[in-house]
Design an enzyme around this catalytic site. Structure first.
Site, PDB file in Angstrom:
ATOM      1  N   CYS A  19       0.821  -1.173   0.139  1.00 54.92           N
ATOM      2  CA  CYS A  19       0.073   0.047  -0.019  1.00 54.92           C
ATOM      3  C   CYS A  19       0.852   1.368  -0.067  1.00 54.92           C
ATOM      4  CB  CYS A  19      -0.952  -0.066   1.251  1.00 54.92           C
ATOM      5  SG  CYS A  19      -2.064  -1.545   1.412  1.00 54.92           S
ATOM      6  N   GLU A  35       4.304   1.328   1.572  1.00 53.70           N
ATOM      7  CA  GLU A  35       5.843   1.266   2.062  1.00 53.70           C
ATOM      8  C   GLU A  35       6.929   1.604   1.070  1.00 53.70           C
ATOM      9  OE1 GLU A  35       3.159  -0.345   2.444  1.00 53.70           O
ATOM     10  OE2 GLU A  35       3.366  -2.105   4.005  1.00 53.70           O
TER      11      GLU A  35
END
Lengths: 324, 842
Positions: B466, B468
């Site tokens: 998502c 990182e």
């Protein structure tokens, strides 16, 4: 020197507006308007003085709260009208607009339209978004109402913004002494104005005033070669006849020598109803049934085409960039 | 080094850079690709139901039984080999890139090594086909096969071992206890959140990888490996490499077999190409774009089969595929259109992967996709020059054409990003599928440097899952280690360590409240705090206590994963594992991080602001008054509830320093306690500040809070302002949000941050709408905001979709980090997305 402590009434400072002038803008809505258009979508800006708006749906119940009743200095004969455990309206006759009830209300059921700001406070708020103006070619727009009702206050804001290198846009109805325009214009980068109707009689019926002074001022504005955007709020059954649009076209081509950046035809939207109710002002368009979206969209597009046949840079809506 | 720096002409896709698509039209399956095969392929994938498949579970169990006495790493390798050698495989119509995840298309394989008891419980007691959303079907045969292995896994799966090794204190705050920090992802599943070193794989091929391992094995000094751990590891690597080679060759053989029976000459030819591609890349480095894509897809799929991790990411596709693209175009091997079609077919192949999630997880993490299969585009190269290629544009066109929500695409912007790429990005965003997300090199690269990566690796970062930041191919980042609700920390800080809403309804009542105990340490009573600073001190002390416990829990999980689930295949594809002779799960990677995220920034900030303003400054409310109101879930205190939700209180998200500084304190305190703590793989902890969709799950375990939340309502999402059921706390529009959010230190939150924007279609329409959107992102990025994603959808559309789901079956929305079909989301998540402030400027 600009008087930064000068005060004026502002109903709202809205950041990140994108339809009133180029780029990302901060729009300052000033209170008071010389016109009283039947279709006005900002009725809270019509009267010059602060007033309280009432939103009964947001009231959490007088039995649970009732802070407004306690706050109202009229006491027993409160200026607040209540019904079914809610505050419903304000008896404007006995209300002194002291605004105590709105200050006391925790739920925004009573809100203040029109707060006193200094020039410095307005400019400080405008300065918050300078990076956005710089990236997008935006700036500040004074709107309302008509900002020239408080023209000295507006002028001070515009001047101070120019001092900070901010692009300034003035939205005005042009129902004002030409001399004031001469004073204000040097601090304005872009003028946005409406032509609501070409027929003086009808103009008076729909807006409360004749259009003679307005048209004169617009012509003068064009003569001064001020960057000018003209808007026609297209109100079905009121000003959307081909005759009226052609009359507008002749005015633009004739009196203005087509010296306009853009002519925007804006769709009518029934936006203001809630606000009218909150202010206890009757809404002239309450019973009006707007036509289906496909119909008015098509109509506006065809009126824009009509204007273009006169060589006028017309567009439907306010989200295309002027080509000039 | 880069091709781009030497090139003169501007990169471009197959459509003009400023090609516009209709705004807010994020529907899949509307034949939006110019390639008929792609449209057919999409429609075919949409048709079938999702199923659960037993084969992987059965084959792994068989191997575990057969090789029970083997060292764990060898056992795991043999289990993977058993799956790859024996699982049924297929190639379907219109497919050009072969491969499946040890289960048919849209069938979820099962991973009993990680967790199995919930699978059996749900199969028996909460059938997947009766779920309200995230539905799966299972055949009688598969169900029978799963029941057969149930007894074998009792007490052996990672989740059961982890829970048995955690003590009461270590469990009490987790998803097993009070549920205000969630460890469930790695407790029940694999780690994932990584990218294989595709450049290395493409350079050497599987034979090359095998050579490397063989050399290490042959030169192994037995004196330095007395227990044989390294030798076992190398043997395990070899087993998996050879199994991977055979898996590719099985597909080659299958393609030949189907081709023999195929009557259409064109398809026959295609099948033979599939066979040639699979055979060639089974051992050799790829020569063409087509071969590279086949190798990329299937090699990645094997990682999924081995690891059970989501967010196994692809990385910088427009960089490592570029040499193949250029060579093909220059040699005439392929046209740009051929390549475009392949990219789109490849994108759709990501829809074949699916992951069965447990019924509690799906409340917060709805969506049946594999999840986190991210591609990163654009940005700067290792030398700091603009890295945009034709493929950057072509991948963005592919999103516009496929509108499937997969793969998850991130575009990196930097100071020199070409205007054309910004326009293309904005135009694709405006379609409204929630794709792509936009990352800021100006924040991500400094954050990566701060984490300790080299400058080159930091510039070469890609986005995992998502949010990182990760240096692909050389990192095992445990990026999704936990979601930690900092709003609960404020609750414990104002209530002397006791939960607000403590009572019999709580699962822990008998061991906790009833015994006169409290959840956390006693850090003082609000009524006795002499100033607001005492509140902040109590918050800090609670934070320290709970972060310590969270880290202990994560470390226990990490050690159990290392012991029970070594990953020899993945280890061959992550730098330094083979070199060091250490499995990737045990610290073999060059970079080893652990990333737990803070959730509830807005909720915490607004709660603090209300307390500071009302109790300590205006003295309108007493401490007892507020705590009573919260205990009673605001009943009887409606005026206070209305007031804290009104603009009379300072709120985060309005460019109001009063509240924004509290938000900064709240997150900095979390980051300070997390950052630089060592982990058991030789690396360190990196804090993140985002929720993805965990804010709904975390809200469900928390009683009313001082910001004006009622009990069980979601806490605020990611970095966004609060929106409670009483209304949005941000009233000043997007520029104010952008400024508030960038007062937080994004570079410190080195595991990543996220801001979700939701715009009504009207405000991004037209050229001015587009340019204003770009300007907004630019300013957010100049102020070092790290990451933004966008929903372009009106509330009206979402309301209609809830009312008439059949008409909106394939409407995609951005959840957070990922896009999903709106009608398939859980109700709490649907309402949470709908409640995010819609920025509309009419």
């Amino acid at each position: 020197m600009t008087d930064l402590n000068k005060q004026g009434y502002v109903t709202n400072i809205q950041r990140y507006t994108i339809h009133d002038g180029p780029g990302i803008r901060t729009e300052v809505f000033l209170k008071g308007c010389p016109l009283n258009c039947k279709w006005c979508s900002n009725p809270e800006c019509i009267r010059p003085a602060p007033e309280v708006g009432v939103y009964p749906d947001r009231c959490i119940g007088l039995d649970k709260c009732g802070f407004c009743l306690s706050a109202c200095p009229a006491g027993e004969i409160s200026a607040l009208k209540t019904e079914n455990n809610r505050v419903m309206a304000i008896n404007r006759g006995s209300c002194t607009a002291c605004l105590s009830c709105a200050k006391a209300c925790p739920a925004n059921a009573l809100i203040t339209w029109g707060k006193l700001y200094t020039v410095q406070e307005v400019v400080d708020a405008v300065l918050e978004d300078v990076p956005f103006y710089n990236k997008s070619g935006g700036g500040v727009t004074l709107s309302g109402g008509d900002p020239l009702i408080q023209w000295e206050f507006s002028l001070a804001i515009l001047k101070e913004c120019k001092e900070h290198g901010i692009h300034t846009c003035l939205e005005t109805e042009h129902h004002i002494s030409p001399g004031i325009l001469n004073i204000v214009y040097p601090s304005v980068d872009l003028v946005i104005t409406d032509i609501k109707h070409m027929d003086p009689q009808k103009h008076r019926v729909y807006t409360g005033v004749d259009n003679k002074l307005i048209l004169h001022n617009i012509a003068e504005t064009a003569k001064k070669e001020m960057p000018l955007v003209i808007r026609i709020p297209v109100i079905p059954g009121h000003n959307d006849s081909r005759e009226n649009i052609e009359a507008t076209a002749r005015f633009i081509v004739g009196s203005l020598k087509n010296r306009v950046l853009q002519v925007q035809l804006l769709p009518y939207r029934q936006l203001g109803i809630e606000k009218y109710r909150s202010l206890g002002i009757p809404y002239g368009m309450e019973d009006f049934q707007p036509p289906e979206r496909e119909i008015w969209e098509k109509n506006i597009l065809s009126l824009a085409e009509l204007l273009k046949t006169y060589g006028i840079p017309a567009v439907a809506g306010s989200s295309s960039r002027p080509s000039g | 080094m880069t091709l781009q720096s030497a090139r003169k002409e501007k990169p471009v896709g197959i459509t003009p850079f400023d090609r516009e698509w209709p705004v807010s039209d994020g529907h899949m399956g509307k034949n939006t690709s110019p390639f008929p095969r792609v449209n057919r392929f999409i429609n075919r994938v949409l048709e079938g139901e999702f199923t659960v498949d037993h084969q992987r579970a059965s084959l792994v169990t068989e191997a575990y039984q057969k090789y029970e006495r083997e060292p764990q790493v060898i056992k795991c390798a043999l289990a993977l080999a058993n799956v790859l050698d024996n699982v049924e495989i297929s190639i379907t119509e219109d497919e050009l890139i072969a491969g499946e995840m040890a289960a048919p298309m849209k069938a979820a394989p099962i991973f009993p090594e990680h967790s199995f008891s919930w699978v059996m419980d749900e199969m028996k007691n909460h059938p997947w086909h009766k779920r309200l959303h995230d539905r799966y079907y299972i055949s009688k045969h598969s169900a029978k096969k799963l029941r057969e292995i149930e007894s074998f896994w009792k007490g052996k799966s990672i989740d059961e071992v982890v829970i048995s090794e955690m003590n009461e204190d270590e469990l009490k705050g987790t998803n097993i206890g009070r549920g205000f920090y969630l460890l469930n992802l790695y407790m029940y599943g694999g780690i994932g959140h990584l990218q294989a070193n595709y450049e290395k794989l493409f350079a050497r091929g599987f034979y090359g990888l095998r050579e490397e391992v063989l050399e290490k094995l042959e030169s192994l000094d037995k004196h330095e490996d007395p227990a044989g751990a390294k030798e076992n590891f190398y043997r395990a690597e070899l087993i998996t490499i050879e199994a991977a080679i055979r898996y590719f060759q099985r597909y080659a053989a299958l393609a030949v077999k189907i081709a023999e029976k195929e009557k259409t000459p064109l398809r026959k030819q295609e099948l033979n190409i599939i066979a040639d591609n699979c055979r060639w890349v089974s051992t050799n480095p790829p020569r063409t774009f087509f071969e590279a894509l086949q190798l990329l897809y299937l090699a990645t799929t094997i990682i999924l089969i081995e690891t059970n991790g989501h967010s196994v990411s692809i990385g910088r596709f427009d960089q490592f595929m570029e040499p193949f693209y250029r060579r093909d175009i220059e040699s005439g091997e392929a046209t740009k259109e051929d390549i475009q079609e392949l990219i789109e077919l490849y994108f759709i192949k990501h829809l074949w992967w699916t992951k069965l999630r447990d019924r509690l997880t799906v409340i917060a993490n709805s969506g049946r996709g594999m999840g986190g299969d991210s591609i990163t585009l654009g940005g700067v190269d290792r030398e700091g020059n603009d890295a945009t290629t034709d493929l950057t544009f072509m991948c963005l066109d592919a999103i516009a054409h496929t509108r499937s929500g997969v793969p998850w695409v991130a575009v990196r912007w930097h100071e020199q990003t070409p205007w054309e790429l910004k326009v293309k990005t904005a135009n694709v965003i405006r379609i409204g599928t929630g794709q792509p997300k936009v990352f800021n090199d100006q924040a991500a690269i400094p954050a990566s440097l701060r984490a300790g990566r080299t400058l080159e690796d930091s510039r070469n970062y890609h986005v995992v899952g998502c949010v990182e930041i990760d240096s692909g191919g050389k990192e095992y980042g445990w990026h999704d280690a936990a979601y930690f609700n900092i709003a609960k920390i404020l609750e414990l800080a104002i209530n002397d360590g006791r939960c607000i809403g403590c009572g019999e309804h709580c699962d822990r009542w008998e061991n906790c409240g009833e015994m006169g105990k409290r959840l956390g340490p006693q850090t003082g009573k609000l009524a006795e705090f002499s100033s607001f600073d005492r509140v902040l001190e109590a918050y800090d002390r609670q934070m320290e206590y709970w972060v310590d416990l969270m880290i202990r829990g994560i470390e226990i999980m990490d050690r159990v994963h290392q012991r029970l689930k070594p990953l020899p295949y993945l280890s061959t594809l992550i730098d330094d594992c083979t070199e060091k002779g250490i499995d990737v799960s045990a610290g073999g990677a060059r970079y080893n991080f652990t990333g737990p995220q803070a959730v509830g920034v807005g909720t915490t900030a607004d709660g603090m602001a209300a307390i500071k303003q009302l109790i300590f400054e205006e003295k309108k409310v007493t401490a007892e008054g507020l705590l009573n109101a919260l205990e009673n879930n605001w009943v009887g205190d409606e005026p206070l509830y209305a007031l804290v939700n009104s603009d009379k209180i300072h709120h985060y998200g309005n460019d109001d320093d009063y509240a924004d500084e509290l938000a900064k304190f709240a997150t900095d305190t979390y980051c300070r306690h997390v950052e630089n703590r060592p982990n058991c793989r030789g690396g360190k902890y990196l804090p993140g500040v985002y929720s993805v969709s965990a804010n709904t799950a975390l809200g469900l375990t928390q009683w009313a809070s001082a910001d004006g939340r009622v009990a069980l309502e979601p806490v605020s999402d990611c970095l966004g302002p609060v929106h409670t059921w009483a209304g949005s706390h941000d009233t000043k529009g997007p520029s104010a949000i952008a400024k508030s959010v960038t007062k937080l230190d994004h570079i410190r939150a080195a595991n990543g941050t996220l801001l979700n924007w939701k715009f009504s279609p009207s405000c991004v329409t037209g050229e001015t709408g587009r340019d204003n959107l770009i300007a907004l992102i630019d300013v957010y990025f100049d102020r070092r905001g790290m990451h933004s994603q966008f929903n372009i959808v009106s509330r009206e559309t979402l309301e209609n979709a809830i009312k008439n789901p059949e008409e909106y079956r394939y409407l995609l929305v951005r959840v957070a980090g990922y896009s999903a079909f709106f009608v398939e989301l859980s109700k709490p998540l649907q309402y949470d997305i709908m409640g995010r402030t819609e920025l509309s400027f009419d």
